[in-house]
Design a protein around this motif. Structure first.
Motif, PDB file in Angstrom:
ATOM      1  N   ASN A  64     -42.373  86.235   7.234  1.00  0.00           N
ATOM      2  CA  ASN A  64     -41.755  85.526   8.352  1.00  0.00           C
ATOM      3  C   ASN A  64     -42.725  85.500   9.538  1.00  0.00           C
ATOM      4  O   ASN A  64     -42.811  86.453  10.303  1.00  0.00           O
ATOM      5  CB  ASN A  64     -40.451  86.225   8.750  1.00  0.00           C
ATOM      6  N   PHE A  65     -43.444  84.406   9.692  1.00  0.00           N
ATOM      7  CA  PHE A  65     -44.441  84.321  10.751  1.00  0.00           C
ATOM      8  C   PHE A  65     -43.850  83.985  12.114  1.00  0.00           C
ATOM      9  O   PHE A  65     -44.595  83.897  13.095  1.00  0.00           O
ATOM     10  CB  PHE A  65     -45.537  83.325  10.359  1.00  0.00           C
ATOM     11  N   ASP A  66     -42.557  83.826  12.196  1.00  0.00           N
ATOM     12  CA  ASP A  66     -41.912  83.747  13.505  1.00  0.00           C
ATOM     13  C   ASP A  66     -41.829  85.131  14.147  1.00  0.00           C
ATOM     14  O   ASP A  66     -41.561  85.249  15.347  1.00  0.00           O
ATOM     15  CB  ASP A  66     -40.509  83.148  13.381  1.00  0.00           C
TER      16      ASP A  66
ATOM     17  N   GLY B  25     -57.228  90.902   8.846  1.00  0.00           N
ATOM     18  CA  GLY B  25     -58.440  90.090   8.860  1.00  0.00           C
ATOM     19  C   GLY B  25     -59.592  90.797   9.558  1.00  0.00           C
ATOM     20  O   GLY B  25     -60.726  90.821   9.063  1.00  0.00           O
ATOM     21  N   LYS B  26     -59.297  91.406  10.703  1.00  0.00           N
ATOM     22  CA  LYS B  26     -60.330  92.145  11.448  1.00  0.00           C
ATOM     23  C   LYS B  26     -60.871  93.308  10.623  1.00  0.00           C
ATOM     24  O   LYS B  26     -62.073  93.602  10.645  1.00  0.00           O
ATOM     25  CB  LYS B  26     -59.753  92.653  12.766  1.00  0.00           C
ATOM     26  N   PHE B  27     -59.963  93.980   9.901  1.00  0.00           N
ATOM     27  CA  PHE B  27     -60.382  95.117   9.078  1.00  0.00           C
ATOM     28  C   PHE B  27     -61.468  94.704   8.087  1.00  0.00           C
ATOM     29  O   PHE B  27     -62.501  95.375   7.956  1.00  0.00           O
ATOM     30  CB  PHE B  27     -59.178  95.691   8.329  1.00  0.00           C
TER      31      PHE B  27
ATOM     32  N   VAL C  54     -45.535  90.415  12.375  1.00  0.00           N
ATOM     33  CA  VAL C  54     -46.173  89.929  11.149  1.00  0.00           C
ATOM     34  C   VAL C  54     -47.509  89.285  11.500  1.00  0.00           C
ATOM     35  O   VAL C  54     -48.538  89.555  10.862  1.00  0.00           O
ATOM     36  CB  VAL C  54     -45.257  88.927  10.409  1.00  0.00           C
ATOM     37  N   ARG C  55     -47.520  88.449  12.509  1.00  0.00           N
ATOM     38  CA  ARG C  55     -48.756  87.785  12.901  1.00  0.00           C
ATOM     39  C   ARG C  55     -49.811  88.816  13.328  1.00  0.00           C
ATOM     40  O   ARG C  55     -50.970  88.725  12.940  1.00  0.00           O
ATOM     41  CB  ARG C  55     -48.502  86.783  14.027  1.00  0.00           C
ATOM     42  N   SER C  56     -49.394  89.785  14.121  1.00  0.00           N
ATOM     43  CA  SER C  56     -50.317  90.811  14.588  1.00  0.00           C
ATOM     44  C   SER C  56     -50.890  91.622  13.432  1.00  0.00           C
ATOM     45  O   SER C  56     -52.081  91.937  13.398  1.00  0.00           O
ATOM     46  CB  SER C  56     -49.600  91.742  15.576  1.00  0.00           C
ATOM     47  N   GLU C  57     -50.030  91.945  12.469  1.00  0.00           N
ATOM     48  CA  GLU C  57     -50.476  92.719  11.313  1.00  0.00           C
ATOM     49  C   GLU C  57     -51.520  91.942  10.513  1.00  0.00           C
ATOM     50  O   GLU C  57     -52.542  92.505  10.084  1.00  0.00           O
ATOM     51  CB  GLU C  57     -49.278  93.053  10.418  1.00  0.00           C
TER      52      GLU C  57
ATOM     53  N   GLN D  30     -54.891  78.828  14.487  1.00  0.00           N
ATOM     54  CA  GLN D  30     -55.710  78.900  15.705  1.00  0.00           C
ATOM     55  C   GLN D  30     -55.640  80.301  16.310  1.00  0.00           C
ATOM     56  O   GLN D  30     -56.654  80.839  16.777  1.00  0.00           O
ATOM     57  CB  GLN D  30     -55.253  77.850  16.715  1.00  0.00           C
ATOM     58  N   GLU D  31     -54.454  80.873  16.295  1.00  0.00           N
ATOM     59  CA  GLU D  31     -54.284  82.247  16.776  1.00  0.00           C
ATOM     60  C   GLU D  31     -55.094  83.215  15.920  1.00  0.00           C
ATOM     61  O   GLU D  31     -55.763  84.131  16.432  1.00  0.00           O
ATOM     62  CB  GLU D  31     -52.799  82.610  16.745  1.00  0.00           C
TER      63      GLU D  31
END
Length: 575
Positions: free
Chosen positions: A246-248, A260-262, A252-255, A300-301
């Motif tokens: 659930n990307f709302d 990706g950064k990891f 979830v988005r932050s995780e 984009q985020e």
């Protein structure tokens, strides 16, 4: 709206252009009756979409030497040849029959030994790893732990060593990142299903929690996307083993951004983003401009977050659409590339039918569109087939000449070409999916070092010569053909990085186009047929003269005055 672009009599190409402003960019290349005005001097300003539209830019009619001298900004596409690897099938280092990361590391010299003076490696510049995270499935697209390596494939240290050794050879490594959904065995989902008061409950899409109807058809074409579990229904667009996230939910988005950064901190050079358009597009009824805008906003985020670690990370998205507008939307400060599915289908068909499809005419307009959306910073992602499609050699009826010409088209066009493992040796493969992901064929007897055996090679067991060992030293082999084409692409700047402009041959058996950088211009001519063909160079764009055969593969081509004679199934580069 539907726009018909007619390049030559009787040959039409269709694109669905859903956004009026973007459609205008493509329409600029056509006259009122839809006919191509590429050779009309009055259309100079739009005849080459690879030239920057800024007032300081030279017109498309100028030679690249003139453009370079005057400081013209040519909209190039710096490129790298990528190789898609299914680790499970590629190379086994420990004898258990399953390919692993150490096995892939052992085979890096086959892909690129890092020495430009050698000719016995493939010469690729990048690897795309299909999923390497833990998963209950053989394919790995249902992840149970985003920060670990599938134990079948090795350890995080093995991954780090692979990246280190690849970088020594000048090879970039990108990995599949599957964020649209997890495995139903992921701890997040297990807790989400059992505990309605858990924070992970809102990590997924539960119909009862959101007052949604348990009905509709999946946007991915897999039937009803709602699946029953413990008295509730969850969304699983692809199948019940892959519950959608659930990307709302901002957590979830932050995780996913942290994940990706990891991997970027582990040295990975970027990502191939699976099911990129399905983040919010769950149902057929979700297919809309508004849903696409939500998808693009998320990516984009994500891109902005990745830039914090590595602004040069390469991000390519799977947006399985033939519409240039649909793919192009994601190039606006989100992806560097979107896979060109329409082009892939067209190239394979051209090789099969031995006819030019007019695809370059379409690419010109497509790239004009992409350049406008991305500010000139896109690179196309081209390919013939991938792990979701019947292998190209099977589609071509195991015809080596057709396979060579498909490769020639792929490796002389702009963009980052992606080669599916085994494509370079003519591996066969037809669905079901296991049949197109069979073990890499290292030798005819199947006993070569690194040979994987996790799956029976049903499609390739009766394919004599379709292995590396048999083709390793063959001057006429498909493997050698790929090596020569990649080496040629790497040695000619206009082939590696240049823009593209159509060259109307007047012969449906010939595909011809110009590749242009600020400092070089070449003409690519491909005889797709089994018969000798001739091409008049008097059709050259804006009076640019070609007088030298730079390279002819596999043999000779004859240039007499303005007439070029091409033997059957030949690729020629002129300067």
């Amino acid at each position: 709206m539907n726009l018909e672009l007619t390049r030559l009599p009787g040959r039409c190409i269709w694109y669905s252009l859903a956004v009026t402003g973007l459609a205008a960019v493509v329409l600029a290349g056509c006259s009122n009756d839809g006919q191509d005005n590429l050779n009309n001097s009055s259309q100079t300003a739009v005849s080459s979409p690879q030239v920057s539209p800024s007032p300081s830019s030279a017109s498309a009619g100028q030679s690249p030497q003139t453009a370079a001298a005057s400081g013209t900004a040519v909209d190039e596409q710096p490129s790298t040849v990528f190789y898609e690897v299914f680790v499970r099938s590629f190379s086994d280092s420990d004898g258990d029959g399953i390919g692993d990361l150490r096995g892939l590391t052992d085979k890096l010299d086959y892909l690129n030994d890092g020495n430009p003076d050698t000719t016995d490696d493939l010469g690729i510049g990048g690897i795309w790893l299909m999923p390497v995270n833990p998963s209950p499935s053989y394919h790995g697209y249902d992840v149970t732990d985003y920060r670990s390596i599938n134990p079948d494939y090795g350890t995080l240290q093995d991954m780090q060593q692979l990246v280190k050794e690849a970088h020594k050879r000048g090879i970039k490594v990108i990995m599949d990142l599957v964020v649209n959904h997890t495995s139903k065995e992921h701890p997040w989902f297990v807790e989400s299903a059992k505990k309605k008061d858990s924070k992970f409950r809102d990590f997924y899409v539960w119909a009862e929690d959101q007052n949604r109807q348990v009905s509709g058809t999946s946007a991915a074409g897999s039937g009803n996307p709602w699946h029953s579990l413990l008295g509730s229904h969850y969304m699983g667009t692809f199948w019940d083993g892959m519950p959608d996230l659930n990307f709302d939910n901002p957590e979830v988005r932050s995780e996913m951004e942290d994940i990706g950064k990891f991997w970027l901190t582990q040295g990975v050079d970027g990502f191939r983003l699976d099911a990129a358009k399905h983040i919010y597009e769950d149902l057929l009824s979700d297919k809309s401009a508004a849903t696409t805008a939500k998808n693009v906003a998320w990516w984009q985020e994500f891109r902005k977050a990745m830039n914090e670690v590595n602004p040069k990370a390469y991000i390519v998205g799977e947006v399985w659409e033939n519409s240039a507008v649909s793919v192009g939307a994601y190039l606006d400060h989100a992806f560097d590339s979107g896979f060109n599915f329409g082009l892939a289908e067209t190239l394979v068909n051209s090789a099969k039918t031995e006819k030019d499809s007019g695809v370059v005419f379409t690419l010109e307009r497509t790239y004009m569109l992409y350049s406008q959306i991305s500010g000139g910073s896109f690179t196309d992602a081209t390919f013939l087939t991938n792990h979701d499609q019947n292998r190209v050699m099977s589609q071509l009826g195991n015809n080596p000449d057709h396979a060579k010409m498909a490769a020639a088209m792929l490796l002389t066009l702009p963009g980052n070409p992606f080669i599916y493992y085994g494509e370079e040796i003519g591996m066969l493969g037809q669905k079901p999916d296991e049949g197109i992901r069979e073990p890499m064929q290292w030798s005819a007897d199947g006993k070569s070092k690194g040979q994987t055996t996790w799956e029976q090679s049903s499609n390739n067991s009766g394919n004599p010569g379709g292995d590396v060992e048999s083709q390793l030293h063959g001057s006429n082999s498909l493997l050698d053909w790929y090596r020569q084409l990649i080496a040629l692409r790497s040695s000619v700047p206009a082939l590696q990085n240049g823009g593209i402009r159509d060259f109307v041959s007047g012969n449906e058996g010939i595909m011809a186009f110009e590749r242009i950088t600020a400092g070089q211009q070449v003409l690519v001519v491909l005889n797709l047929t089994g018969k000798s063909q001739t091409l008049s160079l008097q059709n050259g764009e804006k009076g640019y003269s070609y007088s030298k055969v730079l390279k002819a593969l596999p043999g000779e081509a004859k240039l007499t005055g303005d007439t070029l004679t091409l033997p059957p199934y030949t690729t020629v580069i002129l300067e």
